[in-house]
Design a protein around this motif. Sequence first.
Motif, short mmCIF file in Angstrom:
data_model
loop_
_atom_site.label_atom_id
_atom_site.label_comp_id
_atom_site.label_asym_id
_atom_site.label_seq_id
_atom_site.Cartn_x
_atom_site.Cartn_y
_atom_site.Cartn_z
N PHE A 1 2.07 -6.09 -4.66
CA PHE A 1 3.18 -5.83 -5.58
C PHE A 1 3.10 -4.45 -6.24
N TYR A 2 1.88 -4.00 -6.52
CA TYR A 2 1.75 -2.81 -7.37
C TYR A 2 1.10 -1.60 -6.68
N GLY A 3 0.67 -1.76 -5.43
CA GLY A 3 -0.10 -0.68 -4.80
C GLY A 3 0.71 0.49 -4.27
N GLU A 4 1.84 0.18 -3.60
CA GLU A 4 2.56 1.23 -2.89
C GLU A 4 3.06 2.38 -3.77
N PRO A 5 3.67 2.12 -4.95
CA PRO A 5 4.15 3.25 -5.75
C PRO A 5 3.02 4.22 -6.13
N VAL A 6 1.81 3.68 -6.31
CA VAL A 6 0.67 4.53 -6.70
C VAL A 6 0.21 5.37 -5.49
N VAL A 7 0.15 4.74 -4.33
CA VAL A 7 -0.22 5.47 -3.09
C VAL A 7 0.79 6.60 -2.85
N LYS A 8 2.06 6.28 -2.99
CA LYS A 8 3.15 7.25 -2.77
C LYS A 8 3.01 8.43 -3.74
N ALA A 9 2.77 8.12 -5.02
CA ALA A 9 2.64 9.17 -6.04
C ALA A 9 1.45 10.08 -5.73
N CYS A 10 0.34 9.46 -5.29
CA CYS A 10 -0.87 10.25 -4.98
C CYS A 10 -0.63 11.18 -3.81
N ILE A 11 0.03 10.68 -2.76
CA ILE A 11 0.27 11.52 -1.58
C ILE A 11 1.16 12.70 -1.95
N GLU A 12 2.20 12.42 -2.71
CA GLU A 12 3.10 13.51 -3.11
C GLU A 12 2.41 14.53 -4.02
N ARG B 1 -0.53 15.97 3.98
CA ARG B 1 -0.78 16.43 2.61
C ARG B 1 -2.27 16.65 2.32
N GLY B 2 -3.13 16.31 3.32
CA GLY B 2 -4.57 16.49 3.10
C GLY B 2 -5.15 15.50 2.11
N VAL B 3 -4.58 14.29 2.09
CA VAL B 3 -4.97 13.27 1.11
C VAL B 3 -5.66 12.10 1.83
N TYR B 4 -6.77 11.63 1.27
CA TYR B 4 -7.42 10.42 1.79
C TYR B 4 -7.03 9.23 0.93
N VAL B 5 -6.57 8.16 1.59
CA VAL B 5 -6.25 6.90 0.93
C VAL B 5 -7.17 5.85 1.54
N VAL B 6 -8.10 5.32 0.74
CA VAL B 6 -9.08 4.36 1.25
C VAL B 6 -9.04 3.09 0.40
N SER B 7 -8.73 1.98 1.06
CA SER B 7 -8.71 0.68 0.38
C SER B 7 -9.99 -0.08 0.70
N ALA B 8 -10.11 -1.29 0.14
CA ALA B 8 -11.27 -2.18 0.38
C ALA B 8 -12.58 -1.52 -0.01
N CYS B 9 -12.56 -0.75 -1.11
CA CYS B 9 -13.77 -0.02 -1.54
C CYS B 9 -14.62 -0.82 -2.52
#
Length: 430
Positions: A96-107, A136-144
Amino acid sequence: MAQNEERLDVIIFGASGFTGKYTIYEGIKLLEGLRWGVAGRSREKLRQTVAEIEKKADKDLSEVPIITADLKDDDSLKQMAERCKVLINCCGPYRFYGEPVVKACIEAGTHHVDVSGEPQYMERMQLEYHQRAQERGVYVVSACGFDSIPADLGTVFLERQFDGVVNSVETYLQVTSKIPHDGGAVLHYGTWESAIYGLAHANELRPLRTQLYKTRLPNFQPRLKDRMVVHKASFLNGWWAVPFPGSDRSVVMRSQRHFYDTEKKRPIQMKAYVAFESIVQVLAVAFVAIVFAIMCRFKFGRQMLLKFPKLFTFGYASHEGPTEKSMENAQFAIYFRGEGWDKEEKLLEPTDQFKSPPTKKIVTKVSGTNPGYGATCVALVLSALTILRESDKMPGTGGVYPPGAAYAKTSLIEQLSKNGFTLEVIKPPK
């Protein structure tokens, strides 16, 4: 971000939540010497949380920046992301809450780590944002967190010790306590909620994976077969094992697929199990699991599970979560049983098949304390630090990855070993 404001190294978002509080606590030591802040929806709640942790850790945190950001306000999320190099996202359920944060970080060009154990969310983020994150040179890593750093990096560790070709790994999770169970919760409500929605939407995974991987893996032999649903694990002093329903297997398989696609390395097959000391425990867990599985299929059933977590788990899940005492005394061990072939038998192509059955076996172990929150938060903060310090050893220029794929060539395994995790060989290869 204002022109004269220097970017923080790390921001912990969702810092006043259950996982967020423990992340701050572990971060005090691990983030020493770095500039870090906390973020969330309510400045007042964040102030209270920082004051609470300050008292617990006996450390002055008055200089820690407090940033407000709301999941319903995309601009506030982007402004928060622009203020740091790596964002630690503790706001779940991520479905429910993850995608907007991932999107903001990538941008914003900011790296992102989280503790999701939700395969649908993780695989959808990879499908939809991997390419953009690379650009964008961004790393997105889940399950950490506890899902799934021990399992994924534990598999990488086993392979390092094997000196040959690993065909398969079976993992056995054991959770014990140094004190008798006090009757309180073992899971926090957030984890319970994620599990409910994960099972309710399990049918999303197959179509997702078809889109994510256009070609199927070759049919590697010998196939790792499922063991009996309930079986005795002889090497665990006769504990009883059942299939582990968590995300470990899906995370490990994504890492293995990455190694196959990018390095032409034969992927390791993996099955995950969880072990219990007595058959009575197995039957109790099976009863809860059956009721849980049936109720998750219906909206009314899900509402009941969410409304009365204590009732449906015999008190094992609650809004309050586990007590400090029970967490500090909880211990975990994951045993890895690996089989494969000696390096002399290496194949020319990863798709080639071996002529003989596996000739070599190894047992390794990853262990530590407080799996749900202490070990999870240590692994989470170390994952963020590894991106800060060793992004040159991570794959490509960025992208959405599981932890094994992201950190295999970094020193994260060594850092975990220095901070409460023990990775060891129990039985060397024969």
